[in-house]
Design a protein around this motif. Structure first.
Motif, PDB file in Angstrom:
ATOM      1  N   MET A 186       0.834  -1.212   0.000  1.00 23.47           N
ATOM      2  CA  MET A 186       0.000   0.000   0.000  1.00 23.47           C
ATOM      3  C   MET A 186       0.865   1.258   0.000  1.00 23.47           C
ATOM      4  O   MET A 186       0.544   2.238  -0.683  1.00 23.47           O
ATOM      5  CB  MET A 186      -0.928  -0.002   1.225  1.00 23.47           C
ATOM      6  CG  MET A 186      -2.023  -1.030   1.154  1.00 23.47           C
ATOM      7  SD  MET A 186      -2.914  -1.208   2.703  1.00 23.47           S
ATOM      8  CE  MET A 186      -3.829   0.304   2.769  1.00 23.47           C
ATOM      9  N   GLY A 235       0.872   3.840  -3.046  1.00 25.87           N
ATOM     10  CA  GLY A 235       0.535   5.225  -2.722  1.00 25.87           C
ATOM     11  C   GLY A 235       1.562   6.202  -3.273  1.00 25.87           C
ATOM     12  O   GLY A 235       1.212   7.251  -3.818  1.00 25.87           O
ATOM     13  N   LEU A 247      -5.646   6.142   2.526  1.00 26.38           N
ATOM     14  CA  LEU A 247      -4.569   5.166   2.698  1.00 26.38           C
ATOM     15  C   LEU A 247      -4.050   5.067   4.138  1.00 26.38           C
ATOM     16  O   LEU A 247      -3.919   3.956   4.661  1.00 26.38           O
ATOM     17  CB  LEU A 247      -3.435   5.486   1.726  1.00 26.38           C
ATOM     18  CG  LEU A 247      -2.413   4.405   1.463  1.00 26.38           C
ATOM     19  CD1 LEU A 247      -3.078   3.179   0.866  1.00 26.38           C
ATOM     20  CD2 LEU A 247      -1.346   4.919   0.532  1.00 26.38           C
TER      21      LEU A 247
END
Length: 81
Positions: free
Chosen positions: A22, A26, A47
């Motif tokens: 992630m 991102g 996020l």
């Protein structure tokens, strides 16, 4: 010092890998090509909350594992070595 079970620690590894993925995704979405997309902006804003949620899940899994280990030591004192 307590001994830790490798199996119990390996159960948390997929959560760690998801959080790392992630973070990388991102940073990829912060490139100039995606700056005009509102959907990407909202996803990037969510996020940290998603990562925090995964950390809470990991803590719950670790606490459950510790509690299970503690009750097994109470029931079987020979495991305390």
């Amino acid at each position: 010092m307590k001994k830790h079970s490798a199996k119990k620690e390996l159960m948390l590894l997929p959560i760690l890998l998801v959080v790392i993925l992630m973070c990388v995704v991102g940073h990829f979405f912060m490139q100039a090509d995606y700056q005009d997309s509102n959907m990407i902006e909202y996803m990037l804003a969510a996020l940290p909350f998603a990562m925090f949620g995964l950390v809470v899940v990991a803590f719950k899994m670790a606490a459950k594992s510790e509690k299970k280990n503690k009750t097994s030591r109470i029931l079987n004192p020979a495991l305390c070595v």
